[in-house]
Every structure is written in C-alpha cells, then in structure tokens.
Design a protein around this motif. Structure first.
Motif, PDB file in Angstrom:
ATOM      1  N   SER A 196       3.488   0.856   3.031  1.00  0.00           N
ATOM      2  CA  SER A 196       3.225  -0.038   4.057  1.00  0.00           C
ATOM      3  C   SER A 196       3.089  -1.515   3.429  1.00  0.00           C
ATOM      4  O   SER A 196       2.766  -1.473   2.129  1.00  0.00           O
ATOM      5  CB  SER A 196       2.182   0.233   4.819  1.00  0.00           C
ATOM      6  N   ASN A 229       5.086   7.246   1.209  1.00  0.00           N
ATOM      7  CA  ASN A 229       4.553   6.412   2.348  1.00  0.00           C
ATOM      8  C   ASN A 229       4.135   4.954   1.536  1.00  0.00           C
ATOM      9  O   ASN A 229       3.873   4.825   0.666  1.00  0.00           O
ATOM     10  CB  ASN A 229       3.376   7.175   2.728  1.00  0.00           C
ATOM     11  N   LYS A 288       7.850   9.471  13.866  1.00  0.00           N
ATOM     12  CA  LYS A 288       7.055  10.557  13.205  1.00  0.00           C
ATOM     13  C   LYS A 288       6.109  10.961  14.350  1.00  0.00           C
ATOM     14  O   LYS A 288       5.539  10.329  15.039  1.00  0.00           O
ATOM     15  CB  LYS A 288       6.200   9.999  12.158  1.00  0.00           C
ATOM     16  N   GLY A 340       1.110   5.755  -0.636  1.00  0.00           N
ATOM     17  CA  GLY A 340       0.241   7.054  -0.376  1.00  0.00           C
ATOM     18  C   GLY A 340       1.534   8.324  -0.656  1.00  0.00           C
ATOM     19  O   GLY A 340       2.546   7.913  -0.278  1.00  0.00           O
ATOM     20  N   LEU A 341       0.854   9.283  -1.468  1.00  0.00           N
ATOM     21  CA  LEU A 341       1.922  10.141  -1.792  1.00  0.00           C
ATOM     22  C   LEU A 341       1.553  11.547  -1.230  1.00  0.00           C
ATOM     23  O   LEU A 341       0.245  11.955  -1.778  1.00  0.00           O
ATOM     24  CB  LEU A 341       1.857  10.050  -3.282  1.00  0.00           C
ATOM     25  N   GLU A 342       2.350  12.219  -0.917  1.00  0.00           N
ATOM     26  CA  GLU A 342       2.130  13.627  -0.489  1.00  0.00           C
ATOM     27  C   GLU A 342       3.299  14.449  -1.440  1.00  0.00           C
ATOM     28  O   GLU A 342       4.490  14.242  -1.230  1.00  0.00           O
ATOM     29  CB  GLU A 342       2.596  14.099   0.824  1.00  0.00           C
ATOM     30  N   VAL A 401       0.812  -1.252   0.022  1.00  0.00           N
ATOM     31  CA  VAL A 401      -0.085   0.109   0.009  1.00  0.00           C
ATOM     32  C   VAL A 401       1.017   1.189  -0.078  1.00  0.00           C
ATOM     33  O   VAL A 401       2.158   1.305   0.654  1.00  0.00           O
ATOM     34  CB  VAL A 401      -0.889  -0.065   1.142  1.00  0.00           C
ATOM     35  N   ARG A 441      -7.093  15.286  -0.332  1.00  0.00           N
ATOM     36  CA  ARG A 441      -7.128  16.892  -0.005  1.00  0.00           C
ATOM     37  C   ARG A 441      -5.884  17.446  -0.818  1.00  0.00           C
ATOM     38  O   ARG A 441      -4.810  16.809  -1.028  1.00  0.00           O
ATOM     39  CB  ARG A 441      -6.933  17.043   1.167  1.00  0.00           C
ATOM     40  N   LEU A 446      -4.502  -1.846   7.254  1.00  0.00           N
ATOM     41  CA  LEU A 446      -3.342  -1.682   6.618  1.00  0.00           C
ATOM     42  C   LEU A 446      -2.098  -1.438   7.557  1.00  0.00           C
ATOM     43  O   LEU A 446      -2.518  -1.511   8.983  1.00  0.00           O
ATOM     44  CB  LEU A 446      -3.673   0.149   6.505  1.00  0.00           C
ATOM     45  N   VAL A 476      -2.346  15.429  -1.441  1.00  0.00           N
ATOM     46  CA  VAL A 476      -2.233  14.199  -0.457  1.00  0.00           C
ATOM     47  C   VAL A 476      -3.293  13.141  -1.012  1.00  0.00           C
ATOM     48  O   VAL A 476      -4.413  13.439  -1.125  1.00  0.00           O
ATOM     49  CB  VAL A 476      -2.682  14.384   0.762  1.00  0.00           C
ATOM     50  N   THR A 477      -2.692  11.818  -1.307  1.00  0.00           N
ATOM     51  CA  THR A 477      -3.552  10.810  -2.001  1.00  0.00           C
ATOM     52  C   THR A 477      -4.256  10.004  -0.922  1.00  0.00           C
ATOM     53  O   THR A 477      -3.504  10.073   0.414  1.00  0.00           O
ATOM     54  CB  THR A 477      -2.839   9.970  -2.833  1.00  0.00           C
ATOM     55  N   ARG A 478      -5.120   9.354  -0.877  1.00  0.00           N
ATOM     56  CA  ARG A 478      -5.628   8.476  -0.111  1.00  0.00           C
ATOM     57  C   ARG A 478      -4.759   7.300  -0.390  1.00  0.00           C
ATOM     58  O   ARG A 478      -3.966   7.170  -1.282  1.00  0.00           O
ATOM     59  CB  ARG A 478      -7.223   7.836  -0.445  1.00  0.00           C
TER      60      ARG A 478
HETATM   61  P1  ADP Z   1       1.462  13.045   7.580  1.00  0.00           P
HETATM   62  O1  ADP Z   1       0.984  14.535   7.609  1.00  0.00           O
HETATM   63  O2  ADP Z   1       1.531  12.299   8.825  1.00  0.00           O
HETATM   64  O3  ADP Z   1       2.434  12.824   6.447  1.00  0.00           O
HETATM   65  P2  ADP Z   1      -0.879  12.730   5.655  1.00  0.00           P
HETATM   66  O4  ADP Z   1      -2.265  12.452   5.894  1.00  0.00           O
HETATM   67  O5  ADP Z   1      -0.734  14.210   5.275  1.00  0.00           O
HETATM   68  O6  ADP Z   1       0.019  12.295   7.226  1.00  0.00           O
HETATM   69  O7  ADP Z   1      -0.414  11.799   4.767  1.00  0.00           O
HETATM   70  C1  ADP Z   1       0.010  10.590   4.797  1.00  0.00           C
HETATM   71  C2  ADP Z   1      -0.112   9.903   3.581  1.00  0.00           C
HETATM   72  O8  ADP Z   1       0.095   8.449   3.825  1.00  0.00           O
HETATM   73  C3  ADP Z   1      -1.379   9.851   2.629  1.00  0.00           C
HETATM   74  O9  ADP Z   1      -1.268   9.743   1.282  1.00  0.00           O
HETATM   75  C4  ADP Z   1      -2.098   8.590   3.039  1.00  0.00           C
HETATM   76  O10 ADP Z   1      -2.912   8.035   1.940  1.00  0.00           O
HETATM   77  C5  ADP Z   1      -0.582   7.534   3.110  1.00  0.00           C
HETATM   78  N1  ADP Z   1      -1.264   6.483   3.940  1.00  0.00           N
HETATM   79  C6  ADP Z   1      -1.665   6.473   5.083  1.00  0.00           C
HETATM   80  N2  ADP Z   1      -1.954   5.379   5.761  1.00  0.00           N
HETATM   81  C7  ADP Z   1      -0.952   4.532   5.156  1.00  0.00           C
HETATM   82  C8  ADP Z   1      -0.519   3.350   5.114  1.00  0.00           C
HETATM   83  N3  ADP Z   1      -0.949   2.334   6.216  1.00  0.00           N
HETATM   84  N4  ADP Z   1       0.235   2.577   4.108  1.00  0.00           N
HETATM   85  C9  ADP Z   1       0.536   3.605   2.908  1.00  0.00           C
HETATM   86  N5  ADP Z   1       0.300   4.958   2.804  1.00  0.00           N
HETATM   87  C10 ADP Z   1      -0.525   5.360   3.912  1.00  0.00           C
END
Ligand code: ADP
Ligand code: MG
Length: 512
Positions: A232, A230, A297, A30-32, A28, A143, A241, A184-186
């Motif tokens: 996992s 991100n 973190k 996630g990209l910021e 899984v 978002r 997750l 930020v992606t889901r």
């Molecule tokens: P932070 O500010 O702590 O970095 P955010 O919500 O801004 O948190 O961004 C987290 C990013 O990680 C998002 O893109 C989200 O989709 C992704 N994410 C959240 N949980 C997981 C996970 N278990 N595995 C992979 N990506 C994840």
C-alpha cells in the motif's frame, strides 16, 4: 506536479516511474508466506505427501471431504509449527484451535479449509534480515499458523492456463490436506524506497531459516513456499495506512521484489489521478512482470470462521515446547556470525560470500581441508565467473568442495603455482579428472628439480649476456628479464622466487 504516467509496455495499467512514486508516497508492505511442511503424511489424515505421484492416488476420505470422515491432527506438523514459531522468537500458544474457513472452490472438496484463525500456534515474533549492502532490518512477525493445502486445478484448452477461456478443468487432490504453515508479517513500515529489497531479503532469509530447521525444503520453484505480497501507499510516513492490494502466489525472490516495485508504480498512478486503490487480490505475471486484478478481497466475516467441531483444542505442553527449543539447530544468522569469526573474513568479504550464495560450498571446502582464504578465492573468483558465464549455479558446476580443496592443497604444497592452478581448474572443469590427475596429464607440475632449473637459468643468462654484467654492476632489478625468460622456457612451471635466487647465485653478484 509531473506525474510521469505512461501506459505499461505490456498492456498493463498506467505507471509512475519508481523513483517518482517513492519520492511522493511512503511504501508499506506485508508478506504472507505459505510453506508446505515436509511431513510424510497429511495434516489431518494418513495419506502420503510424496511429490509427483499420479493424480488422485494420495487421497483418503478425509482429504476428499467425504461425509462422516473425521480428521486427526498430525503431531509432526504441529511440532514443525512450534519449531518455526520458536525460531522466529514467537510465543507458542498454551492453547490453540483449528477453525473452518468456509468458501467454495472445486480444489477444496470439504468446502472449508481447516485453518487456524484467531488462535494461531505461534504469535508475536520477528526475523532479522540483512539487506544487500549490509543494513540489518527487523521484520515483525504477527503470527504463524497451521493449515492445510488445497488440491490443484489444471485448466485445459485455453491460451493462458487460467480458467477463463479453458475448455475444461481437472482437479488433483493429492495436494489437498498437505500441512502448511502460513507466516504473516506485521505491516513493514519505514523501508520507503527500499521496500522491494526488504521484501526479497525477508523471503530469502525465511527460506534459509526453514531449510536450517529441517521443516521444509522450501523450494519456491516447486510451490513448496509461496509468497503473497501486500503493498500500500500513503502520502507520508505519519499518515494512516493506505489500502493494500495482495498479489498472490509469487514464487521467486526476484519476483517478490519485482511485484512490490510494480505495485508501487501502479498504485502511485492511481492515486496521482485522484483515484483510490481497490482492496483486491492480484495475479503476478512472471513473463511480463506485471500484476492484474484478481478478485475483490473478502473480509474475514465472509468466511464465516467458526471453531472446528471435529478437533479438540491443542494444548502443547510447556515441556514439549522446551524440548523442541532445545533441539533447534544453529540458526542461519548465528551460523553466519560464527563462520565469519572462524574464517577471519571482513564484513564486506562475508557479505559478498553470502550474497553470492557461496556460504555452504565454502564451508564444505574448508571442511575438506582448504584454508578459508583459498576457498573464498576459488569459489568467489574463477568458479563464480565460470558459473556466471555458463548461466548455472556454482553448485551445478562439475567441480565440488573436494576438488577445490585438493587444488588449494596443490598450491599450498608448492606443487603448482597459482597460475598453473588456474589451468588445472580449467582441466577439471573440462572433465579431465581430479586436480591431481590434470596436473599429471597436462604436465603442470612446478619444476622443483634444481639441476633442471640451473640449466634453464644458465641458458637464459647465456642468451642475455648484458644482464649478467648489469647485475654484477649492482643493478639487481635487471634479473627480472632472466627470471621472465626462465618462466617462459618452463611454461610457468618454475617457482619464480627460487629462479631469481638462482640467477643471482649463478651471476655471483650481490644477493638480494
Ligand atoms: P488476509 O488474510 O486478508 O490476507 P492477513 O492478516 O492474513 O490478511 O495478512 C495481511 C498482510 O498484509 C499482513 O502481512 C499485514 O501485515 C499486511 N498488511 C495489512 N495492512 C496493510 C497495508 N495497509 N499495507 C500493506 N500491508 C498491509
Ligand atoms: Mg492471509
């Protein structure tokens, strides 16, 4: 189960071979993505954002965090935020606020970053991307929020450029307060072993989108766009997750892909050994292709977010939002579909063109009058090979759309043959001038002077007496030898089809 763990060659942590890791775990990601907006002034004050100025010359009491200085929101930055949100099919907030994200770091003189937290300007969108083999993939966007950049620290005297081992550090606040949008992606699930590829395709598609929107040049190598990656693992796609790591500031498409792969291999080794993945930020090392531990973190709570008291909430009017929507340019996905239809390329041809980064040059070449087929042939063939051999981008070659269109025109009008055109191109690449100049200088024109051709044909026939006899006897294909001889004599400067006609005419045999 074989764990295939081996220490990384570069002194990193134990790794599991990528294919083994993805066979046992579901990935899984996630990209910021942080994007610097191309506004003339900063997010909350009038300081210039121009790149490359002397350190600390583009600052104001606001970006230096001096006591009593009050921020004013940059309207253009907000508009850019709305523009990005709309292009990602997000909902634009009717009301949103800035918040203070409190932490100490020397490059952030206010000791808080003014950011949006639980009330972003845009939410709930998506970006459709296409993987290299043409598979479409939708990435959900949680978002997009506005914030400001920090200053830039330079650590001097150490071996690594990091703070550890440095003699002293310098801070430049020119970047402090430059408007950013963070997208930020889901969590992206379901990609499995293709997760690294999805990550790369997403960041690439986002870069194209931002450029098309005109909100940022989004040059990753200049830090105008940076990705936090991100990753996992979990035992299966229906398990909850797993714990993620966040690899910060990855700054190329290729590195985004590599960083995901590395973390998959590393986390698999941790899990295989019965350990648990630590929720932490990690550093990406471009040279060795590994990540190393950063800091554990913080939870959001640690930042003690609270609404920014010096700024009123923003309430972008629906009329404004609709105005921005109406002004959106054609987006990359739509443009691609339109061009493919206009050019009549097959899916595969279009994909090759896009993957090779040739869409814009081909488009410009067609605009200069070349046929889409010819533009693709030259850019995708000869020129792509040359760029590859010279290890540069095609756009860095000393040949542009105008020259390629001119070359295509020379072939189309019959002034040069296809084979000669290659030689012409060689001349242009060697700096000998425009295609037409090279044609003249190298004497590469097709011999269209009939009498010269007739002479050449007669000479070739005289040198091959048996051929004439064969043709007269009905073996028309024997003409090939004479055509070849004429082409050789004219150094390829004759129209082979016309030569063949002439051979048959001169022999007086059956017309083919
Ligand atoms: P932070 O500010 O702590 O970095 P955010 O919500 O801004 O948190 O961004 C987290 C990013 O990680 C998002 O893109 C989200 O989709 C992704 N994410 C959240 N949980 C997981 C996970 N278990 N595995 C992979 N990506 C994840
Ligand atoms: Mg974040």
């Amino acid at each position: 189960m074989s764990t295939a763990t081996a220490p990384a060659a570069t002194g990193g942590e134990p790794l599991v071979a990528y294919d083994d890791a993805t066979a046992r775990y579901d990935v899984v990601i996630g990209l910021e993505v942080h994007v610097e907006l191309g506004t003339a002034t900063k997010m909350f004050d009038g300081s210039s954002t121009a790149f490359g100025a002397e350190p600390n010359t583009q600052v104001s009491p606001v970006s230096l965090g001096l006591p009593g200085a009050l921020p004013v929101v940059n309207r253009t930055a907000v508009e850019h935020g709305i523009r990005i949100g709309l292009a990602l099919d997000c909902t634009i907030a009717e009301m949103c606020r800035f918040a203070r994200k409190n932490y100490f770091y020397p490059d952030m003189p206010k000791n808080f970053q003014t950011s949006q937290y639980d009330e972003p300007i845009a939410a709930d969108g998506h970006l459709d991307v296409v993987l290299e083999d043409g598979t479409p993939w939708r990435v959900e966007v949680e978002r997009a929020h506005l914030e400001e950049d920090t200053g830039k620290s330079t650590h001097v005297g150490g071996a690594t450029g990091r703070i550890h081992g440095a003699d002293h550090s310098l801070v430049d606040y020119n970047r402090a307060g430059i408007p950013l949008v963070e997208i930020v992606t889901r969590p992206v699930t379901g990609a499995g072993a293709r997760a690294p590829e999805v990550a790369r395709a997403y960041v690439a598609a986002l870069r194209d989108l931002l450029r098309a929107l005109g909100v940022s040049e989004a040059r990753m190598e200049q830090g105008q766009m940076r990705a936090d990656v991100n990753v996992s693992l979990r035992p299966s796609p229906d398990a909850p997750l797993g714990t993620r790591t966040e690899t910060k500031n990855v700054n190329s498409f290729r590195s985004v892909e590599r960083a995901v792969r590395y973390e998959v291999s590393r986390q698999a080794a941790v899990l295989d050994a019965g350990g648990s993945v630590l929720q932490e930020t990690r550093h990406w090392h471009e040279d060795t292709g590994i990540t190393t531990s950063g800091r554990v973190k913080s939870d959001a709570d640690d930042y003690r977010y609270f609404p920014e008291p010096d700024l009123v909430p923003m309430t972008p009017s629906r009329a404004w939002v609709e105005e921005v929507r109406a002004s959106l340019p054609e987006l990359p996905v739509a443009r691609r579909a339109r061009l493919q239809a206009e050019w009549g390329y097959s899916d595969l041809e279009m994909r090759d063109v896009v993957n090779a980064g040739l869409l814009d040059v081909i488009s410009a070449t067609v605009a200069q009058g070349a046929s889409p087929a010819a533009a693709r042939k030259w850019w995708g063939g000869e020129l792509a090979r040359t760029a590859n051999a010279r290890e540069v981008e095609v756009t860095a070659l000393p040949v542009g759309p105008a020259e390629v269109a001119e070359l295509a025109g020379l072939v189309e009008s019959g002034r040069v043959t296809d084979r000669m055109a290659r030689e012409v191109l060689e001349g242009v690449l060697a700096g000998e001038g425009t295609p037409t100049e090279v044609v003249t200088a190298r004497g590469l024109e097709v011999v269209s002077d009939e009498s010269a051709l007739v002479t050449a044909v007669d000479e070739a026939l005289a040198a091959n007496p048996d051929v004439a006899e064969k043709i007269r006897g009905g073996k028309v294909q024997a003409a090939g030898a004479v055509v070849g001889a004429v082409m050789k004599a004219t150094r390829g400067a004759a129209d082979a089809k016309r030569v063949r006609e002439l051979v048959l005419e001169r022999v007086g045999g059956p017309q083919a």
